[in-house]
Design a protein around this motif. Structure first.
Motif, PDB file in Angstrom:
ATOM      1  N   GLY A   1      -9.219 -17.991  16.961  1.00 53.00           N
ATOM      2  CA  GLY A   1     -10.404 -18.293  17.739  1.00 53.00           C
ATOM      3  C   GLY A   1     -10.055 -19.226  18.871  1.00 53.00           C
ATOM      4  O   GLY A   1      -8.915 -19.665  18.958  1.00 53.00           O
ATOM      5  N   PRO A   2     -10.941 -19.611  19.741  1.00 48.94           N
ATOM      6  CA  PRO A   2     -12.322 -19.106  19.772  1.00 48.94           C
ATOM      7  C   PRO A   2     -12.395 -17.661  20.270  1.00 48.94           C
ATOM      8  O   PRO A   2     -11.444 -17.175  20.855  1.00 48.94           O
ATOM      9  N   ALA A   3     -13.508 -17.051  20.019  1.00 52.68           N
ATOM     10  CA  ALA A   3     -13.715 -15.636  20.341  1.00 52.68           C
ATOM     11  C   ALA A   3     -12.681 -14.757  19.653  1.00 52.68           C
ATOM     12  O   ALA A   3     -11.994 -13.962  20.278  1.00 52.68           O
ATOM     13  N   ALA A   4     -12.562 -14.943  18.308  1.00 50.90           N
ATOM     14  CA  ALA A   4     -11.595 -14.161  17.545  1.00 50.90           C
ATOM     15  C   ALA A   4     -11.996 -12.687  17.529  1.00 50.90           C
ATOM     16  O   ALA A   4     -13.172 -12.346  17.494  1.00 50.90           O
ATOM     17  N   ARG A   5     -10.980 -11.838  17.564  1.00 52.60           N
ATOM     18  CA  ARG A   5     -11.206 -10.393  17.503  1.00 52.60           C
ATOM     19  C   ARG A   5     -10.406  -9.830  16.334  1.00 52.60           C
ATOM     20  O   ARG A   5      -9.614 -10.546  15.713  1.00 52.60           O
ATOM     21  N   ILE A   6     -10.604  -8.555  16.056  1.00 49.80           N
ATOM     22  CA  ILE A   6      -9.731  -7.899  15.100  1.00 49.80           C
ATOM     23  C   ILE A   6      -8.452  -7.559  15.836  1.00 49.80           C
ATOM     24  O   ILE A   6      -8.474  -6.837  16.841  1.00 49.80           O
ATOM     25  N   GLY A   7      -7.328  -8.138  15.380  1.00 44.41           N
ATOM     26  CA  GLY A   7      -6.066  -7.915  16.074  1.00 44.41           C
ATOM     27  C   GLY A   7      -5.442  -6.599  15.665  1.00 44.41           C
ATOM     28  O   GLY A   7      -4.973  -5.826  16.499  1.00 44.41           O
ATOM     29  N   GLU A   8      -5.464  -6.331  14.381  1.00 40.31           N
ATOM     30  CA  GLU A   8      -4.771  -5.159  13.871  1.00 40.31           C
ATOM     31  C   GLU A   8      -5.352  -4.815  12.513  1.00 40.31           C
ATOM     32  O   GLU A   8      -5.808  -5.702  11.784  1.00 40.31           O
ATOM     33  N   ILE A   9      -5.358  -3.536  12.166  1.00 38.45           N
ATOM     34  CA  ILE A   9      -5.776  -3.143  10.821  1.00 38.45           C
ATOM     35  C   ILE A   9      -4.615  -2.402  10.172  1.00 38.45           C
ATOM     36  O   ILE A   9      -4.063  -1.466  10.757  1.00 38.45           O
ATOM     37  N   LEU A  10      -4.222  -2.852   8.992  1.00 43.77           N
ATOM     38  CA  LEU A  10      -3.043  -2.285   8.328  1.00 43.77           C
ATOM     39  C   LEU A  10      -3.468  -1.555   7.063  1.00 43.77           C
ATOM     40  O   LEU A  10      -4.188  -2.110   6.224  1.00 43.77           O
ATOM     41  N   ASP A  11      -3.042  -0.304   6.943  1.00 42.47           N
ATOM     42  CA  ASP A  11      -3.266   0.429   5.692  1.00 42.47           C
ATOM     43  C   ASP A  11      -2.212   0.016   4.682  1.00 42.47           C
ATOM     44  O   ASP A  11      -1.050  -0.152   5.029  1.00 42.47           O
ATOM     45  N   VAL A  12      -2.628  -0.137   3.427  1.00 44.89           N
ATOM     46  CA  VAL A  12      -1.666  -0.456   2.379  1.00 44.89           C
ATOM     47  C   VAL A  12      -1.577   0.758   1.453  1.00 44.89           C
ATOM     48  O   VAL A  12      -2.395   0.913   0.556  1.00 44.89           O
ATOM     49  N   PRO A  13      -0.613   1.645   1.697  1.00 45.51           N
ATOM     50  CA  PRO A  13      -0.585   2.912   0.959  1.00 45.51           C
ATOM     51  C   PRO A  13       0.096   2.788  -0.392  1.00 45.51           C
ATOM     52  O   PRO A  13       0.952   3.597  -0.740  1.00 45.51           O
ATOM     53  N   LEU A  14      -0.286   1.792  -1.171  1.00 45.97           N
ATOM     54  CA  LEU A  14       0.320   1.614  -2.497  1.00 45.97           C
ATOM     55  C   LEU A  14      -0.557   2.280  -3.541  1.00 45.97           C
ATOM     56  O   LEU A  14      -1.783   2.197  -3.481  1.00 45.97           O
ATOM     57  N   GLN A  15       0.100   2.925  -4.512  1.00 48.01           N
ATOM     58  CA  GLN A  15      -0.640   3.580  -5.589  1.00 48.01           C
ATOM     59  C   GLN A  15      -1.352   2.543  -6.452  1.00 48.01           C
ATOM     60  O   GLN A  15      -0.895   1.422  -6.610  1.00 48.01           O
ATOM     61  N   ARG A  16      -2.496   2.921  -6.981  1.00 46.25           N
ATOM     62  CA  ARG A  16      -3.158   2.086  -7.975  1.00 46.25           C
ATOM     63  C   ARG A  16      -3.037   2.772  -9.322  1.00 46.25           C
ATOM     64  O   ARG A  16      -2.980   3.999  -9.361  1.00 46.25           O
ATOM     65  N   PRO A  17      -3.037   2.103 -10.455  1.00 46.27           N
ATOM     66  CA  PRO A  17      -3.077   0.646 -10.562  1.00 46.27           C
ATOM     67  C   PRO A  17      -1.763  -0.003 -10.129  1.00 46.27           C
ATOM     68  O   PRO A  17      -0.702   0.543 -10.356  1.00 46.27           O
ATOM     69  N   ARG A  18      -1.904  -1.147  -9.501  1.00 46.82           N
ATOM     70  CA  ARG A  18      -0.719  -1.846  -8.996  1.00 46.82           C
ATOM     71  C   ARG A  18      -0.266  -2.893 -10.000  1.00 46.82           C
ATOM     72  O   ARG A  18      -1.078  -3.568 -10.608  1.00 46.82           O
ATOM     73  N   LYS A  19       1.057  -2.978 -10.095  1.00 49.59           N
ATOM     74  CA  LYS A  19       1.618  -3.981 -11.018  1.00 49.59           C
ATOM     75  C   LYS A  19       2.352  -5.035 -10.206  1.00 49.59           C
ATOM     76  O   LYS A  19       3.265  -4.720  -9.449  1.00 49.59           O
TER      77      LYS A  19
END
Lengths: 266, 297
Positions: free
Chosen positions: A217-235
């Motif tokens: 901030g100030p005027a924070a934006r969404i910088g990046e969106i990351l997919d987490v392609p890990l299988q569930r259930p996660r250990k």
């Protein structure tokens, strides 16, 4: 009819006015979250991530834009967006059971019988493994247990979206890991839609389907969106050396510490 | 380090078929020892005040025994007032009643005035604590009025009610209400934002918010106000009754002074002190019961 995301933040701005000075906190936040998705918002402290959660919860009004839940605008707080607060916010004069009961009575007072409500309270306390302490008061249980009860209270409202505001922030590392595992198990079982605020990179990668990284901030934006392609259930243990896990972790760290490192004066 | 474990092993090996299981007698000290311990604990608390009171009485006795002393010594007080002490329940009509009746008349006035002050005080305090507008409007008035000494209200209330009884009750009310209002308002203002957020997420309505969140959250503050209030009420009632007359401990003291029964005044003062102490304890005990959970967060 065009498809729309379950929860949508549509071009949200938020600014605070103090006296004559106006501070822009969030700028043009647009984000769609699907049903059953677990999304984390990560950023340095002071970037407005808690503000964003409060906007979704309806505890603060947006300055521009809107929050849409199932394509309907929401602009006031309600049990369909239950919040687990950072500092548990249990009512200290009520027992663990009564703390959940106050929510269940309010939300299901008209639709469930007394016995059904009791069963539902116990069911939710069981879910967070706190049924054994139902008659204790918040002062008599540990920080991790309080947070579990806070989670039970939120789950008991059967929210459409579960909002977690740095829920493990005030806990020690071991308790935190334990509670993260519980949240993962509950998410796996119930398929809740979750929006979580965190400043812990490992926590974000371990728990989320997607990680939303905020600029400073100030005027924070969404910088990046990351997919987490890990299988569930996660250990937790198996992931410690997992290539995808490490890569995701690396990406978030790079974002936070190279491109948008914390500026003290900000 | 494993000694106890190793020792226990042979015991588990021996066949238990013939052995009869006898419950071990609990290891407690003998009855006499325990009684002595309890008595010791009690004595630790009882002995100091008893000694101090005895010394004080002795000094008083020595000072007032001389001929020409203006105040009676404790021995005289006891002999003079013995009838009043042993029979507090006599009633010879009019104002010639036992101390019990005087005391109970005073207590009834305090109970009524104080109960009104508690209810109105909590409600007004809530208003002032909850609404900034009400606070700005009312707080200056409260701050000025609360400094008015209780008895200064008496002539005004006598003018308004034209009767001693409601006037005395009003004086109690106006004396006790300020600490209740002010402490309640502070308590309401100090309710953590978290609790308000919980209430908002649950969509509690105003009434539910008042009795489910506000009152319990502010209870420790409210009880501080109530405790100060009961003390002030008891202070004010004696003074008010001296002026309005009728049955009551205040009038009893004034009447004793007019008839030069100094010993009766001293006895009444002791009773007033003891009852005030008991009233304070009662409110304190109620506070501990009600705020059990709130205080320790």
């Amino acid at each position: 009819m065009p498809t729309f995301p379950y929860l949508k933040l549509d071009h949200i701005d938020k600014s605070f006015t103090r006296g004559t000075t106006e501070t822009e906190v969030l700028k043009d936040i647009t984000l769609g979250i699907e049903k059953g998705e677990y999304v984390s918002i990560i950023g340095h402290s002071g970037c407005g991530k808690s503000t964003l959660l409060n906007l979704v919860a309806g505890l603060l009004p947006v300055s521009a834009g809107c929050v849409l839940l199932e394509n309907k605008e929401v602009n006031e707080p309600g049990p369909d967006r239950a919040v687990v607060f950072q500092n548990h916010s249990l009512l200290p004069w009520l027992t663990v059971y009564a703390n959940v009961k106050i929510a269940v009575d309010k939300v299901f007072g008209g639709t469930k019988s007394r016995q059904e409500r009791h069963d539902w309270i116990m069911h939710n306390l069981d879910l967070v493994q706190m049924a054994h302490a139902k008659d204790k008061r918040p002062a008599e249980i540990s920080g991790g247990m309080k947070q579990r009860v806070g989670l039970a209270r939120a789950l008991a409202m059967e929210p459409k979206v579960l909002l977690l505001d740095e829920p493990f922030g005030a806990l020690d590392a071991l308790t935190r890991a334990h509670l993260q595992d519980s949240v993962m198990a509950i998410h796996q079982k119930l398929g809740n839609t979750v929006l979580m605020i965190t400043h812990d990179v490992d926590e974000a990668v371990l728990l989320s389907d997607r990680i939303v990284m905020m600029t400073n901030g100030p005027a924070a934006r969404i910088g990046e969106i990351l997919d987490v392609p890990l299988q569930r259930p996660r250990k937790r243990l198996a992931l410690a050396g997992d290539a995808i896990y490490l890569k995701c972790r690396q990406r978030v760290l790079e974002f936070l510490y190279e491109r948008h490192h914390f500026v003290e004066a900000a | 380090m494993n000694m106890p474990l190793m020792k226990a092993e042979p015991a588990t090996v021996t066949p238990a078929t013939t052995a009869k299981v006898l419950p071990l007698p609990p290891k407690r000290p003998a009855l006499a020892t325990r009684t002595r311990m309890v008595l010791g604990k009690v004595a630790e608390r009882i002995v100091p005040p008893v000694v101090v009171i005895a010394v004080a009485l002795l000094i008083w006795e020595l000072l007032c025994r001389r001929a020409g002393s203006t105040l009676p010594p404790p021995s005289r007080v006891l002999t003079d007032t013995w009838e009043l002490i042993v029979d507090p329940f006599f009633d010879r009509g009019g104002l010639d009643k036992g101390l019990f009746w005087h005391m109970s008349a005073s207590l009834q006035r305090v109970a009524l005035g104080y109960a009104l002050a508690s209810i109105v005080g909590v409600l007004l305090g809530t208003l002032v604590g909850q609404s900034t507008w009400a606070m700005r409007g009312l707080d200056p008035i409260f701050q000025v009025l609360r400094t008015v000494p209780p008895l200064a209200w008496l002539p005004l209330s006598l003018a308004a009610f034209r009767n001693g009884q409601p006037s005395a009750i009003f004086v109690i009310f106006i004396t006790a209400i300020w600490p209740v209002i002010i402490n309640t308002a502070v308590g309401i203002r100090n309710i953590p934002q978290d609790y308000r957020n919980v209430a908002k997420v649950l969509r509690l309505n105003q009434l539910e918010f008042f009795y489910k969140i506000m009152v319990p959250a502010a209870a420790p503050y409210i009880f501080t106000g109530l405790r100060i209030g009961i003390g002030l009420s008891w202070l004010a009632i004696v003074a008010a009754e001296m002026l309005i007359g009728g049955v009551g401990i205040g009038f009893f003291i004034w009447d004793a002074w007019n008839s030069s029964h100094i010993s009766e005044i001293i006895l009444a003062l002791i009773y007033v002190g003891l009852v005030g102490f008991i009233l304070d304890r009662i409110v304190a005990a109620a506070a501990t019961i009600v705020t059990r959970g709130t205080a320790a967060n």
